[in-house]
Design an enzyme around this catalytic site. Structure first.
Site, PDB file in Angstrom:
ATOM      1  N   LYS A  37     -90.481  38.936 -71.357  1.00  0.00           N
ATOM      2  CA  LYS A  37     -91.504  38.868 -70.302  1.00  0.00           C
ATOM      3  C   LYS A  37     -91.325  40.024 -69.332  1.00  0.00           C
ATOM      4  CE  LYS A  37     -91.133  35.924 -66.625  1.00  0.00           C
ATOM      5  NZ  LYS A  37     -90.988  34.617 -65.990  1.00  0.00           N
ATOM      6  N   ARG A  48     -85.193  33.214 -56.558  1.00  0.00           N
ATOM      7  CA  ARG A  48     -85.612  34.297 -57.464  1.00  0.00           C
ATOM      8  C   ARG A  48     -85.428  35.668 -56.833  1.00  0.00           C
ATOM      9  NH1 ARG A  48     -91.296  31.712 -58.851  1.00  0.00           N
ATOM     10  NH2 ARG A  48     -90.852  30.891 -56.799  1.00  0.00           N
ATOM     11  N   ARG A  86     -92.617  41.229 -65.470  1.00  0.00           N
ATOM     12  CA  ARG A  86     -93.414  40.881 -64.290  1.00  0.00           C
ATOM     13  C   ARG A  86     -93.622  42.132 -63.455  1.00  0.00           C
ATOM     14  NH1 ARG A  86     -94.737  36.127 -61.556  1.00  0.00           N
ATOM     15  NH2 ARG A  86     -93.299  34.812 -62.735  1.00  0.00           N
TER      16      ARG A  86
HETATM   17  C1  R5P Z   1     -88.719  33.341 -63.391  1.00  0.00           C
HETATM   18  O1  R5P Z   1     -88.078  34.092 -64.109  1.00  0.00           O
HETATM   19  C2  R5P Z   1     -88.683  31.868 -63.574  1.00  0.00           C
HETATM   20  O2  R5P Z   1     -87.687  31.466 -64.450  1.00  0.00           O
HETATM   21  C3  R5P Z   1     -90.015  31.308 -64.071  1.00  0.00           C
HETATM   22  O3  R5P Z   1     -90.263  31.797 -65.369  1.00  0.00           O
HETATM   23  C4  R5P Z   1     -91.150  31.734 -63.170  1.00  0.00           C
HETATM   24  O4  R5P Z   1     -90.813  31.557 -61.830  1.00  0.00           O
HETATM   25  C5  R5P Z   1     -92.393  30.942 -63.472  1.00  0.00           C
HETATM   26  O5  R5P Z   1     -93.398  31.367 -62.616  1.00  0.00           O
HETATM   27  P1  R5P Z   1     -94.916  31.162 -62.987  1.00  0.00           P
HETATM   28  O6  R5P Z   1     -95.093  29.724 -63.377  1.00  0.00           O
HETATM   29  O7  R5P Z   1     -95.660  31.514 -61.736  1.00  0.00           O
HETATM   30  O8  R5P Z   1     -95.236  32.091 -64.107  1.00  0.00           O
END
Ligand code: R5P
Length: 295
Positions: free
Chosen positions: A190, A94, A192
């Site tokens: 989304k 990531r 972050r």
């Molecule tokens: C990030 O973009 C990945 O595709 C997942 O959506 C992410 O790593 C999920 O992380 P969590 O379960 O901590 O929200």
């Protein structure tokens, strides 16, 4: 002659792949010392030209990576010519760019380490961003587990299902699944927070009454991303809500968080072994190895 070695994290997967390819499987002796350092031993010094090493690097990622580097370095020392490395869950994927000035680009560093130690071919499953593998100096490929997940979903009783990607990055996965299941799909937006890690999902005005939902992602870590989408889907009238992913790391109280948000089922593969693994990636890895290596 080609032989397969399963690292300490992937002994079962490694031997399953060896059986499918009808290749000899080497079981490493391994243990962990009281101070958490890993010890490994090949049964004997191998002299094959081609080695396939299988080691998934799920948490503890750093330990799994170190074990893998020890195996690869030792194989080189024994005289193995071609190192083919399968890392079903590729860690640090990531962090594939410098999001904030000065950050380390861990994904690139992992690629550099594997290349420097002598990796000729790297296979992984659903790399977080397939594009990022292009930066690796050795031949690298990501295999999609989505068709396997779709086949499993087909066997479940789902009413007029809609496939949801929790963010744009997973939209291609949702499209693959929905084209196999011949259902609708949509994706959410989304955000972050790069400092706190907090995830916010924008609401969507959708009517899910009478529908079951499948939320699909490459990975589930803390479960926050899935829980956000599940709550929105529930408010839109969804019935059953299934969380499906390739890599279920399920850190901390991820399962509880997802259940509390309305998730009824969790479906995942054995890239990260846990109680929710319903699908093995052994067949797709074996098929890909067949195409790349002269067996
Ligand atoms: C990030 O973009 C990945 O595709 C997942 O959506 C992410 O790593 C999920 O992380 P969590 O379960 O901590 O929200």
């Amino acid at each position: 002659m080609v032989v397969i070695v399963g690292g300490p994290s992937s002994e079962k997967l490694g031997s399953d792949i060896a059986k499918r390819l009808d290749l000899p499987y080497i079981n490493l002796e391994s243990k962990v010392f009281p101070d958490d350092e890993s010890y490994m031993k090949f049964p004997e010094e191998i002299s094959e030209d081609d080695l396939i090493v299988i080691q998934s690097c799920f948490p503890k990622q750093d330990k799994r990576l170190m074990e893998l580097l020890f195996i690869l370095d030792t194989a080189k020392e024994f005289g193995v010519k071609n190192l083919n490395v399968v890392i079903p869950y590729l860690p640090y994927a990531r962090q594939d760019k410098r999001f904030r000035a000065g950050e380390v680009v861990s994904n690139r560093s992992i690629g550099n380490l594997l290349y420097t130690i002598g990796t000729d071919l790297l296979l992984t499953v659903d790399a977080h961003q397939e594009e990022s593998l292009k930066e690796f100096k050795m031949r690298s490929l990501s295999i999609s587990a989505m068709p396997l997940l779709a086949e499993h979903l087909k066997s479940m009783t789902l009413s007029d299902p809609c496939i949801i990607a929790p963010d744009k990055g997973a939209a291609n996965h949702a499209e693959t699944i929905s084209s196999i299941l011949k259902t609708n799909c949509t994706f959410f937006e989304k955000q972050r927070d790069r400092i706190t890690g907090k995830v916010e999902t924008a609401k969507k005005d959708l009517d899910f009454r009478g529908k079951d939902i499948v939320i699909i992602d490459d990975m589930i870590s803390t479960g926050g991303t899935i829980a956000n989408v599940s709550k929105i889907a529930k408010n839109c009238g969804a019935e059953k809500i299934v969380a499906a992913c390739t890599h279920a790391l399920l850190v901390g109280n991820a399962e509880e968080k997802m259940r509390d948000s309305g998730i009824t089922d969790i479906i995942t593969t054995d890239t990260v072994p846990n109680q929710f693994c319903k699908i093995s990636v052994a067949p797709i890895i074996a098929d890909t190895l067949r195409k790349f290596i002269e067996l």
